[in-house]
Design an enzyme around this catalytic site. Sequence first.
Site, PDB file in Angstrom:
ATOM      1  N   GLY A  91       2.355   5.551  12.356  1.00  0.00           N
ATOM      2  CA  GLY A  91       3.498   4.923  12.352  1.00  0.00           C
ATOM      3  C   GLY A  91       3.131   4.065  13.921  1.00  0.00           C
ATOM      4  O   GLY A  91       3.010   2.450  14.382  1.00  0.00           O
ATOM      5  N   GLU A 147       9.321   2.817  10.936  1.00  0.00           N
ATOM      6  CA  GLU A 147      10.232   3.594  10.722  1.00  0.00           C
ATOM      7  C   GLU A 147       9.447   5.160  10.596  1.00  0.00           C
ATOM      8  O   GLU A 147       9.288   5.070   9.493  1.00  0.00           O
ATOM      9  CB  GLU A 147      11.466   3.417   9.458  1.00  0.00           C
ATOM     10  CG  GLU A 147      12.792   3.542   9.576  1.00  0.00           C
ATOM     11  CD  GLU A 147      12.033   5.860   9.334  1.00  0.00           C
ATOM     12  OE1 GLU A 147      12.527   6.332   9.986  1.00  0.00           O
ATOM     13  OE2 GLU A 147      11.972   5.850   7.931  1.00  0.00           O
ATOM     14  N   GLU A 161       9.773  16.948  13.582  1.00  0.00           N
ATOM     15  CA  GLU A 161      10.513  16.376  12.110  1.00  0.00           C
ATOM     16  C   GLU A 161       9.548  17.421  11.204  1.00  0.00           C
ATOM     17  O   GLU A 161       8.346  17.449  10.849  1.00  0.00           O
ATOM     18  CB  GLU A 161      10.197  15.432  11.751  1.00  0.00           C
ATOM     19  CG  GLU A 161      10.519  15.047  10.569  1.00  0.00           C
ATOM     20  CD  GLU A 161      10.661  13.556   9.930  1.00  0.00           C
ATOM     21  OE1 GLU A 161      11.709  12.600   9.539  1.00  0.00           O
ATOM     22  OE2 GLU A 161       9.524  12.875  10.362  1.00  0.00           O
ATOM     23  N   LYS A 197       0.768  -0.818  -0.361  1.00  0.00           N
ATOM     24  CA  LYS A 197      -0.235   0.301  -0.045  1.00  0.00           C
ATOM     25  C   LYS A 197       0.826   0.935  -0.020  1.00  0.00           C
ATOM     26  O   LYS A 197       1.401   1.693   1.099  1.00  0.00           O
ATOM     27  CB  LYS A 197      -0.970   0.236   1.322  1.00  0.00           C
ATOM     28  CG  LYS A 197      -1.990   0.563   0.761  1.00  0.00           C
ATOM     29  CD  LYS A 197      -2.220   2.198   1.120  1.00  0.00           C
ATOM     30  CE  LYS A 197      -1.877   2.715   2.127  1.00  0.00           C
ATOM     31  NZ  LYS A 197      -1.487   4.281   2.255  1.00  0.00           N
ATOM     32  N   CYS A 214      14.454  11.334   5.597  1.00  0.00           N
ATOM     33  CA  CYS A 214      13.878  11.115   7.778  1.00  0.00           C
ATOM     34  C   CYS A 214      15.099  11.054   7.770  1.00  0.00           C
ATOM     35  O   CYS A 214      15.339  11.377   8.731  1.00  0.00           O
ATOM     36  CB  CYS A 214      12.886   9.291   7.842  1.00  0.00           C
ATOM     37  SG  CYS A 214      14.502   7.622   6.725  1.00  0.00           S
ATOM     38  N   GLY A 261       6.724   5.778   7.329  1.00  0.00           N
ATOM     39  CA  GLY A 261       6.034   6.856   7.431  1.00  0.00           C
ATOM     40  C   GLY A 261       5.460   8.122   8.736  1.00  0.00           C
ATOM     41  O   GLY A 261       7.080   7.812   9.112  1.00  0.00           O
ATOM     42  N   SER A 262       4.652   9.052   9.016  1.00  0.00           N
ATOM     43  CA  SER A 262       4.511   9.772   9.780  1.00  0.00           C
ATOM     44  C   SER A 262       4.895   9.069  11.585  1.00  0.00           C
ATOM     45  O   SER A 262       4.683   7.845  11.789  1.00  0.00           O
ATOM     46  CB  SER A 262       4.122  10.734   9.723  1.00  0.00           C
ATOM     47  OG  SER A 262       2.238   9.919   9.711  1.00  0.00           O
TER      48      SER A 262
END
Length: 460
Positions: free
Chosen positions: A215, A232, A358, A161, A266, A210-211
Amino acid sequence: MTTAVSFLTSRNPADPTDVLVSIPSPGAFAVVDAVERARAAQAGWLTGGAAARSASLGAVAAAVEAAADELAALAVREVGKPLAEARAEVARTAEIWRYYAQAPYEPTGSVHEPAAGAGLLLSRRRPYGVAGLITPWNFPLAIPTWKAAPALAAGNAVVLKPAPEATACAQRLGEIVRQALPAGVFTVLPGGAGEGNALVSAADVVSFTGSTGAGQAVVRAATARGVPVQAEMGGLNAAVVLPDADIDRAAAHIAAAIAGFAGQKCTATSRVIAVGAAHAPLREALTEALRDLPVGDPADPTTVCGPLISEYARDQVAEAWHGLRATTGGTVPKGPGWYAAPTLVEQVPAGHRLLREEVFGPVAALLPADDLAHAVRITNAVPYGLVTSVHTADLDTALGGLDRIDTGMIRINAPSTGADFHLPFGGAKASGHGPREQGRAALEFYTSSRTYTLSPAKPM
């Protein structure tokens, strides 16, 4: 009563009028159906043997190489990746498929003597079944590959996905992979949060990039089901520069890590920690390096900093530096596309957003440190712990003094960006959950260990 249909739309961030994909969202039931088809195909994929899996993954590597120009151009157009970086990503994508094409021949267990009596003890790793992969848009080819290739090599089937912003790249990668694999073994299911949630609820093993918020939700849902999960979730990475470093070289590395691909990695550098006497010369050199960095059309081979992925992302970056003192940048260029100038800010107050979140853009804070111990405290004083780059000529510092840095990766005299696909990748604290990705660590994540006791059928 009609039900409203939601659409997935992917636009060129350098020219938002250019729409690559606009398709109806498949919905949660389509995801569950895809997982069931994958589960039915997985048994044959595993029992087909190591040679068949190896040949299939090798064929994917060759097909990616054959389509290199097309794939690079697609990544430029869909996610705004500068052409030089897009070409490098495609090359790495092929290398990852080729690396894992040898994995089916690797040992999957070991044989031991029993503690007492006749017989054998065996340990063996076996695939889980269907790997559900949820991937971001910033590495639209490499990240799906470094998740899918080891999962497939170990004998799992895969349902991917991708992020909506990278739908076209994922679909093209899916076409290439499916040509080399049996039907149903690899499926691309575009979608948003609804489809992602459905995949987490149905897959046998889950890998997410992802974020942080998304996550953590994935981890909770998968853990509640008792299925293996890794996530991650980004970083707030520091570059530490000691006075004995080659300042100009360090500045060039750090500028590229701040603003390359508009800081949308990232592993990008968000904080620059200048130790002692390094502060003044680094400030000057880094300001100049960022100012000279080529910004513009990602299709231009000389471009280093292209557009942000969306208007919202561009506005978030501009909001992050608002009110701060910038040594360079701090502006949003006029014209089409979602661009932001590479920016270095200083005198950032404690607790500011740039020091705790971030931001995911071409902006970093310059921070002074009294000595190495102080720099380590600053480095560790954030919720994330993905990667730290350290610039020094002192081998003792590099080998011994940096063990106190709480990040999953430390890069000496190199940019914070970049990864070696044959070694473990991942971070500490809010940057990651679960086992590492890439290398042999990935093969272990996508398999479970079983212990067998083999006793003689008759007394010896």
